[in-house]
Design a protein around this motif. Sequence first.
Motif, PDB file in Angstrom:
ATOM      1  N   GLY A  37       0.789  -1.226   0.000  1.00 44.68           N
ATOM      2  CA  GLY A  37       0.000   0.000   0.000  1.00 44.68           C
ATOM      3  C   GLY A  37       0.815   1.266   0.000  1.00 44.68           C
ATOM      4  N   VAL A  38       2.113   1.158  -0.327  1.00 40.42           N
ATOM      5  CA  VAL A  38       3.011   2.321  -0.369  1.00 40.42           C
ATOM      6  C   VAL A  38       3.199   2.719  -1.826  1.00 40.42           C
ATOM      7  CG1 VAL A  38       5.282   3.224   0.236  1.00 40.42           C
ATOM      8  CG2 VAL A  38       4.194   1.499   1.699  1.00 40.42           C
ATOM      9  N   GLN A  39       2.876   3.959  -2.158  1.00 37.76           N
ATOM     10  CA  GLN A  39       2.963   4.421  -3.542  1.00 37.76           C
ATOM     11  C   GLN A  39       4.376   4.866  -3.887  1.00 37.76           C
ATOM     12  OE1 GLN A  39       0.430   4.456  -5.948  1.00 37.76           O
ATOM     13  NE2 GLN A  39       2.120   4.942  -7.311  1.00 37.76           N
ATOM     14  N   ALA A  40       4.991   4.201  -4.853  1.00 34.72           N
ATOM     15  CA  ALA A  40       6.302   4.639  -5.349  1.00 34.72           C
ATOM     16  C   ALA A  40       6.107   5.914  -6.159  1.00 34.72           C
ATOM     17  CB  ALA A  40       6.914   3.550  -6.216  1.00 34.72           C
ATOM     18  N   THR A  41       6.886   6.947  -5.875  1.00 31.30           N
ATOM     19  CA  THR A  41       6.630   8.251  -6.497  1.00 31.30           C
ATOM     20  C   THR A  41       7.828   8.835  -7.247  1.00 31.30           C
ATOM     21  OG1 THR A  41       7.033   9.136  -4.279  1.00 31.30           O
ATOM     22  CG2 THR A  41       4.742   9.024  -5.012  1.00 31.30           C
ATOM     23  N   TYR A  42       9.040   8.527  -6.817  1.00 29.72           N
ATOM     24  CA  TYR A  42      10.229   9.094  -7.442  1.00 29.72           C
ATOM     25  C   TYR A  42      11.238   7.985  -7.762  1.00 29.72           C
ATOM     26  CZ  TYR A  42       8.825  13.859  -6.173  1.00 29.72           C
ATOM     27  OH  TYR A  42       8.161  15.054  -6.062  1.00 29.72           O
ATOM     28  N   PHE A  43      12.164   8.301  -8.652  1.00 27.61           N
ATOM     29  CA  PHE A  43      13.258   7.389  -8.956  1.00 27.61           C
ATOM     30  C   PHE A  43      14.514   8.218  -9.221  1.00 27.61           C
ATOM     31  CE2 PHE A  43      12.718   8.800 -13.210  1.00 27.61           C
ATOM     32  CZ  PHE A  43      13.894   8.469 -13.894  1.00 27.61           C
ATOM     33  N   ALA A  44      15.655   7.540  -9.168  1.00 24.31           N
ATOM     34  CA  ALA A  44      16.920   8.145  -9.581  1.00 24.31           C
ATOM     35  C   ALA A  44      17.748   7.062 -10.238  1.00 24.31           C
ATOM     36  CB  ALA A  44      17.667   8.733  -8.387  1.00 24.31           C
ATOM     37  N   SER A  45      18.481   7.432 -11.267  1.00 21.69           N
ATOM     38  CA  SER A  45      19.361   6.473 -11.943  1.00 21.69           C
ATOM     39  C   SER A  45      20.704   7.136 -12.196  1.00 21.69           C
ATOM     40  CB  SER A  45      18.742   5.999 -13.267  1.00 21.69           C
ATOM     41  OG  SER A  45      18.483   7.092 -14.132  1.00 21.69           O
ATOM     42  N   ASP A  46      21.755   6.320 -12.129  1.00 24.04           N
ATOM     43  CA  ASP A  46      23.095   6.830 -12.381  1.00 24.04           C
ATOM     44  C   ASP A  46      23.817   5.866 -13.308  1.00 24.04           C
ATOM     45  OD1 ASP A  46      25.179   8.561 -12.282  1.00 24.04           O
ATOM     46  OD2 ASP A  46      25.724   8.183 -10.186  1.00 24.04           O
ATOM     47  N   GLY A  47      24.802   6.408 -14.013  1.00 20.74           N
ATOM     48  CA  GLY A  47      25.531   5.642 -15.006  1.00 20.74           C
ATOM     49  C   GLY A  47      25.710   6.489 -16.259  1.00 20.74           C
ATOM     50  N   LYS A  48      26.247   5.905 -17.302  1.00 19.19           N
ATOM     51  CA  LYS A  48      26.483   6.645 -18.528  1.00 19.19           C
ATOM     52  C   LYS A  48      25.172   7.158 -19.115  1.00 19.19           C
ATOM     53  CE  LYS A  48      28.896   6.295 -22.969  1.00 19.19           C
ATOM     54  NZ  LYS A  48      29.654   5.389 -23.867  1.00 19.19           N
ATOM     55  N   GLY A  49      25.071   8.502 -19.261  1.00 18.04           N
ATOM     56  CA  GLY A  49      23.869   9.096 -19.814  1.00 18.04           C
ATOM     57  C   GLY A  49      22.759   9.322 -18.811  1.00 18.04           C
ATOM     58  N   HIS A  50      23.035   9.096 -17.512  1.00 16.42           N
ATOM     59  CA  HIS A  50      22.015   9.275 -16.465  1.00 16.42           C
ATOM     60  C   HIS A  50      22.500  10.337 -15.483  1.00 16.42           C
ATOM     61  CE1 HIS A  50      19.787   5.615 -17.707  1.00 16.42           C
ATOM     62  NE2 HIS A  50      20.995   5.190 -18.042  1.00 16.42           N
ATOM     63  N   SER A  51      21.552  11.090 -14.925  1.00 16.54           N
ATOM     64  CA  SER A  51      21.928  12.271 -14.149  1.00 16.54           C
ATOM     65  C   SER A  51      22.064  12.030 -12.659  1.00 16.54           C
ATOM     66  CB  SER A  51      20.871  13.365 -14.353  1.00 16.54           C
ATOM     67  OG  SER A  51      19.660  13.009 -13.704  1.00 16.54           O
ATOM     68  N   SER A  52      21.472  10.975 -12.124  1.00 17.26           N
ATOM     69  CA  SER A  52      21.409  10.649 -10.693  1.00 17.26           C
ATOM     70  C   SER A  52      20.446  11.543  -9.917  1.00 17.26           C
ATOM     71  CB  SER A  52      22.794  10.686 -10.025  1.00 17.26           C
ATOM     72  OG  SER A  52      23.219  12.011  -9.748  1.00 17.26           O
ATOM     73  N   ASN A  53      19.752  12.471 -10.591  1.00 17.36           N
ATOM     74  CA  ASN A  53      18.793  13.337  -9.912  1.00 17.36           C
ATOM     75  C   ASN A  53      17.465  12.609  -9.708  1.00 17.36           C
ATOM     76  OD1 ASN A  53      20.573  15.546  -9.903  1.00 17.36           O
ATOM     77  ND2 ASN A  53      19.964  16.107 -11.988  1.00 17.36           N
ATOM     78  N   LEU A  54      16.798  12.911  -8.596  1.00 20.14           N
ATOM     79  CA  LEU A  54      15.471  12.347  -8.354  1.00 20.14           C
ATOM     80  C   LEU A  54      14.458  12.978  -9.298  1.00 20.14           C
ATOM     81  CD1 LEU A  54      15.501  12.239  -4.459  1.00 20.14           C
ATOM     82  CD2 LEU A  54      15.080  10.266  -5.937  1.00 20.14           C
ATOM     83  N   ALA A  55      13.603  12.130  -9.877  1.00 22.34           N
ATOM     84  CA  ALA A  55      12.552  12.602 -10.780  1.00 22.34           C
ATOM     85  C   ALA A  55      11.310  11.748 -10.548  1.00 22.34           C
ATOM     86  CB  ALA A  55      13.007  12.506 -12.238  1.00 22.34           C
TER      87      ALA A  55
END
Length: 257
Positions: A37-55
């Motif tokens: 019952g917990v809604q996932a709302t944000y993600f972050a990704s890092d690596g080549k071509g990825h910013s690591s910022n939460l979106a």
Amino acid sequence: MTIPFALGLFNYSGPLAGAQDFQKFHELAISMLEERGVQATYFASDGKGHSSNLAKLGNAAHRRLLACGFNELTLLSVVAVPKGSDAPAYDLTASVDFLSSHELGTEFALFSKDARFPLEPHSFRELLAGLIALYDWDFGYVTHPPFERSPQAYISGYCDGTQPQDEEDRNQIWYDAPPEVRLRRARNIFPLSLLNPAQLGAPVAPGKTLAEILQGTPGCVLEELVPGRLWLSTVEPHLVQGLRSLLKGTGALIEGG
């Protein structure tokens, strides 16, 4: 009162995670939260071509991640925040991270301060079943206050400014321990641990191993979870500090010297 906790799983012996592993994690992390019952709302990704910022999940950055097939990732995080919050760095109620790099090996971390993730062995057994299917882990553990004041920082091996000096010192000892040492010796005693044969076989006294100490202590249960590879150690919370003190200086625990 909800007790915040963190679960960490680690692999240093196998190849790094690939695109398929990150895709499986993405699906598992979202379903793990939503099943409770917990809604996932944000993600972050890092690596080549990825910013690591939460979106936000579902936005253009997330659609690009899906379109790229999870290639060349080193980190993927899924975060839940209270409804209406737009400050995931400060308001998160749960976060699930999967990272894999030459420097750090492969790690999974779950942090929660949401009551829908209960601190019960039965609930963790169900959770671990899915996580073991995700990746071939070498070991893992669960911690929470009062054993570690800041479980999220402790699992990830950094200092967040809220930890007592002892906890910061132990974090530094863990940070300094190379992978080959981590594979052979348990970090410490925790309410729940996944331990491998080398860790369980660590001598604590002449003719006695860590496994024998755990098996011989009422309130401790050791059961095989992955045949020949991982055992689940369950320790009653009131016994944790006593076992840490008992094993201090034996060499069986990285933080215990």
